[in-house]
Design an enzyme around this catalytic site. Structure first.
Site, PDB file in Angstrom:
ATOM      1  N   ASP A 280       0.841  -1.202   0.000  1.00 36.64           N
ATOM      2  CA  ASP A 280       0.000   0.000   0.000  1.00 36.64           C
ATOM      3  C   ASP A 280       0.876   1.253   0.000  1.00 36.64           C
ATOM      4  OD1 ASP A 280      -2.401   1.348  -0.045  1.00 36.64           O
ATOM      5  OD2 ASP A 280      -2.772   1.208   2.111  1.00 36.64           O
ATOM      6  N   LYS A 282       1.947   4.601  -1.033  1.00 38.42           N
ATOM      7  CA  LYS A 282       1.320   5.770  -1.641  1.00 38.42           C
ATOM      8  C   LYS A 282       1.727   6.978  -0.803  1.00 38.42           C
ATOM      9  CE  LYS A 282      -2.905   4.839   0.902  1.00 38.42           C
ATOM     10  NZ  LYS A 282      -4.329   4.632   0.936  1.00 38.42           N
ATOM     11  N   ASN A 285       0.971   7.345   2.888  1.00 36.78           N
ATOM     12  CA  ASN A 285       1.603   6.445   3.850  1.00 36.78           C
ATOM     13  C   ASN A 285       3.076   6.743   4.046  1.00 36.78           C
ATOM     14  OD1 ASN A 285      -0.749   5.220   4.449  1.00 36.78           O
ATOM     15  ND2 ASN A 285      -0.524   3.559   2.965  1.00 36.78           N
ATOM     16  N   ASP A 298       1.923   2.760   8.045  1.00 38.89           N
ATOM     17  CA  ASP A 298       0.710   2.046   7.674  1.00 38.89           C
ATOM     18  C   ASP A 298       0.977   0.682   7.031  1.00 38.89           C
ATOM     19  OD1 ASP A 298      -1.786   1.226   7.145  1.00 38.89           O
ATOM     20  OD2 ASP A 298      -2.383   2.944   5.918  1.00 38.89           O
ATOM     21  N   THR A 317      -4.349   1.003  -3.006  1.00 41.43           N
ATOM     22  CA  THR A 317      -5.154   2.107  -3.516  1.00 41.43           C
ATOM     23  C   THR A 317      -5.015   2.071  -5.026  1.00 41.43           C
ATOM     24  OG1 THR A 317      -4.648   3.284  -1.507  1.00 41.43           O
ATOM     25  CG2 THR A 317      -5.438   4.621  -3.340  1.00 41.43           C
TER      26      THR A 317
HETATM   27  N1  LIG Z   1       3.391   7.495  13.571  1.00 41.62           N
HETATM   28  C1  LIG Z   1       2.598   8.502  13.247  1.00 41.62           C
HETATM   29  N2  LIG Z   1       2.942   9.763  13.539  1.00 41.62           N
HETATM   30  C2  LIG Z   1       2.132  10.789  13.239  1.00 41.62           C
HETATM   31  N3  LIG Z   1       0.940  10.653  12.619  1.00 41.62           N
HETATM   32  C3  LIG Z   1       0.539   9.430  12.294  1.00 41.62           C
HETATM   33  C4  LIG Z   1       1.339   8.285  12.588  1.00 41.62           C
HETATM   34  N4  LIG Z   1       0.692   7.198  12.154  1.00 41.62           N
HETATM   35  C5  LIG Z   1      -0.458   7.630  11.602  1.00 41.62           C
HETATM   36  N5  LIG Z   1      -0.556   8.977  11.685  1.00 41.62           N
HETATM   37  C6  LIG Z   1      -1.643   9.822  11.180  1.00 41.62           C
HETATM   38  O1  LIG Z   1      -2.871   9.098  11.198  1.00 41.62           O
HETATM   39  C7  LIG Z   1      -3.351   8.878   9.862  1.00 41.62           C
HETATM   40  C8  LIG Z   1      -4.007   7.522   9.742  1.00 41.62           C
HETATM   41  O2  LIG Z   1      -3.066   6.522  10.056  1.00 41.62           O
HETATM   42  P1  LIG Z   1      -2.885   5.225   9.175  1.00 41.62           P
HETATM   43  O3  LIG Z   1      -2.715   5.598   7.730  1.00 41.62           O
HETATM   44  O4  LIG Z   1      -1.815   4.397   9.785  1.00 41.62           O
HETATM   45  O5  LIG Z   1      -4.289   4.551   9.399  1.00 41.62           O
HETATM   46  P2  LIG Z   1      -5.002   3.469   8.493  1.00 41.62           P
HETATM   47  O6  LIG Z   1      -6.064   2.831   9.284  1.00 41.62           O
HETATM   48  O7  LIG Z   1      -3.988   2.576   7.939  1.00 41.62           O
HETATM   49  O8  LIG Z   1      -5.613   4.380   7.384  1.00 41.62           O
HETATM   50  P3  LIG Z   1      -5.894   4.048   5.888  1.00 41.62           P
HETATM   51  O9  LIG Z   1      -5.978   2.573   5.775  1.00 41.62           O
HETATM   52  O10 LIG Z   1      -7.172   4.776   5.650  1.00 41.62           O
HETATM   53  O11 LIG Z   1      -4.699   4.626   5.155  1.00 41.62           O
HETATM   54  C9  LIG Z   1      -2.131   9.069   8.983  1.00 41.62           C
HETATM   55  O12 LIG Z   1      -2.479   9.460   7.691  1.00 41.62           O
HETATM   56  C10 LIG Z   1      -1.359  10.150   9.732  1.00 41.62           C
HETATM   57  O13 LIG Z   1      -1.889  11.428   9.480  1.00 41.62           O
END
Ligand SMILES: Nc1ncnc2c1ncn2[C@@H]1O[C@H](COP(=O)(O)OP(=O)(O)OP(=O)(O)O)[C@@H](O)[C@H]1O
Length: 487
Positions: A280, A282, A285, A298, A317
């Site tokens: 994933d 992109k 991430n 992610d 995506t």
């Molecule tokens: N380690 C981190 N430090 C700062 N911000 C973070 C961190 N991890 C995640 N985030 C914030 O939270 C958001 C969502 O996290 P993440 O992408 O891991 O969730 P997800 O459930 O995998 O979302 P999706 O599958 O919709 O991409 C990120 O886009 C980022 O803005």
């Protein structure tokens, strides 16, 4: 009587546990007509269902504003409607609510016998103020005990801000109590995970993150679970999304894109060497840290692979998906190199190569359209993009016998000293504005202005053993190594 139905719990103890619990609750100022209260922690580990009546009073308005609402222990969501004729949306100006009465009506034991308890009133609990209700609320009580017994739990963290939204819950900026350590806490609702059949992915994300330690991969520090949620505590990376910076710049010059791509390529190559595909990749991430380095995050779709087997799931995506994933022919780690190619294309031109139209149209373009490379890019960039965006995975750069070395040795990367890069000694010429490890200036206000409220999760209706063994604490040595500048 209650005691005959709830072994070891007398009525009084039950009431006390209400009282103690509610004293630590506060209610958020929800800008809608609904107030959501999560009572999942209040009851403790009862083997029964309990239904209660809740009456809420708003001291700024005369009289009760919510009708008695029934709640089952198995379904900890209570929605008290604050609208109706008594209060309109202006009720939101009220910054406190008073929980004036809790009445336990009846218990339902595990075999379904219902016994009424004469209305037992716990009165006049406390005036509650605006604040971080749910996370605070769940710091105590049964849900938390669940995590505490395993080493680290919610009560070890103080919630500071909402910084993002993931597929299964919010991401919070948190501080470890008694320290200045700031982390990102990704909260995931088990019910949502189960609804989407994603339990295996979540376990894989946690397992992979515990295995991986790399300068360009966001590090997992702790993981734990409560009855209703999973928690990943990660290094807080606060330079903003690569995507966000790309949007502001329009596109990146080749020398800046080269460093980001090299850092991502190093991370991908490390994952592959450890038998992991990210699947994933992109811009959303990839986060930038305070020093401007790219950090891969992610791992929600990541998978541990077996070199002899190909995966068939359609994931990622769409714009970043490789032709073999689109065609469902089975894919392997070469799919990640395709996504690196798309990312590089987007960094250099401002948008991914296959866009426009609906999902099906984009899929068609990915499989059939020849890539058009803008003339303003260097011939070395053309050559690398052609190698990575090779539709046939067996001919794709990064998938030959030399693996990722073929990518690293490509002439576009000639200026890169890979050893120094791995040691984080090459500094990108763009550094995000970050004022300290708690700074949230690079996060969207849409998130950071949100109240510190986590939506209450309904009870997952499948076997919670699915998440057994989720708890993790990274050994102290690697904390020391990584807590240098930039972390
Ligand atoms: N380690 C981190 N430090 C700062 N911000 C973070 C961190 N991890 C995640 N985030 C914030 O939270 C958001 C969502 O996290 P993440 O992408 O891991 O969730 P997800 O459930 O995998 O979302 P999706 O599958 O919709 O991409 C990120 O886009 C980022 O803005």
């Amino acid at each position: 009587m209650v005691s005959s139905q709830l072994p070891g719990l007398t009525k009084t103890r039950l009431c006390n546990s209400f009282q103690n619990q509610l004293l630590s609750m506060s209610i958020p100022d929800v800008p809608s007509n609904d107030v959501e209260l999560d009572f999942s922690d209040v009851f403790g580990p009862l083997p029964t269902q309990v239904s209660i009546d809740v009456s809420i009073e708003d001291p700024e308005f005369a009289g009760p504003i919510a009708d008695a609402t029934e709640l089952l222990y198995d379904d900890p969501i209570v929605i008290c409607n604050r609208s109706h004729s008594l209060v309109g949306p202006s009720a939101c100006v009220s910054h406190s609510l008073k929980l004036s009465m809790l009445t336990i009506q009846e218990t339902v034991d595990s075999i379904g016998n219902v016994e009424s308890i004469s209305h037992e009133t716990v009165k006049e609990i406390k005036e509650l103020s605006v604040g971080d209700f749910v996370l605070q609320g769940s710091l105590k009580g049964s849900d938390d005990n669940y995590s505490r017994t395993q080493g680290v739990g919610l009560e070890d963290f103080e919630v500071m801000k909402v910084v993002g939204q993931g597929a299964f819950g919010k991401v919070f900026q948190v501080r470890k109590k008694g320290t200045s350590e700031v982390y990102a806490m990704k909260v995931m609702r088990k019910d949502k995970i189960m609804e989407k059949n994603h339990a295996e992915y979540m376990k894989a994300e946690r397992d992979i993150l515990t295995k991986i330690e790399h300068p360009y991969v966001v590090q997992l520090r702790y993981s734990f679970q409560t009855k209703y949620r999973l928690y990943l505590v990660l290094d807080f990376v606060n330079g903003g999304h690569l995507f966000f910076q790309l949007y502001h710049h329009g596109l990146f010059r080749e020398d800046l894109a080269r460093i980001y791509t090299a850092e991502i390529a190093l991370a991908v190559s490390h994952l592959h060497a450890n038998g992991i595909m990210h699947r994933d990749l992109k811009p959303e991430n990839i986060l930038l840290d305070a020093d401007g380095h790219a950090m891969l995050t992610d791992f929600g779709l990541a998978k541990q692979f077996d070199d002899n087997k190909r995966s068939n799931s359609m994931c990622g995506t769409i714009e970043y998906m490789s032709p073999e994933i689109v065609l469902g022919k089975g894919h392997d780690k070469a799919a990640d190199w395709w996504s690196v190619g798309i990312l590089l294309f987007e960094m250099l031109t401002g948008k991914p190569p296959f866009i426009g139209g609906n999902r099906q149209k984009i899929q068609q373009k990915i499989v059939k359209d020849k890539i058009k490379l803008p003339a303003f890019l260097s011939s070395d960039a053309h050559s690398l993009l052609k190698g990575l965006l090779q539709k046939d995975p067996s001919k794709r750069l990064g998938n030959g016998p030399q693996g990722s070395d073929d990518v690293k040795h490509h002439k576009w990367f000639k200026p890169i000293n890979w050893k120094k890069l791995e040691a984080r000694e090459i500094h990108p010429n763009f550094c995000p504005e970050v004022a300290g490890n708690h700074c949230i200036a690079n996060f969207d206000k849409r998130w950071t202005d949100m109240p510190l409220q986590d939506s209450p999760a309904s009870s997952p209706n499948t076997n919670s053993n699915l998440f057994q063994g989720f708890t993790y604490v990274r050994p102290a040595a690697s904390f020391l190594q990584r807590n240098g500048p930039g972390f």
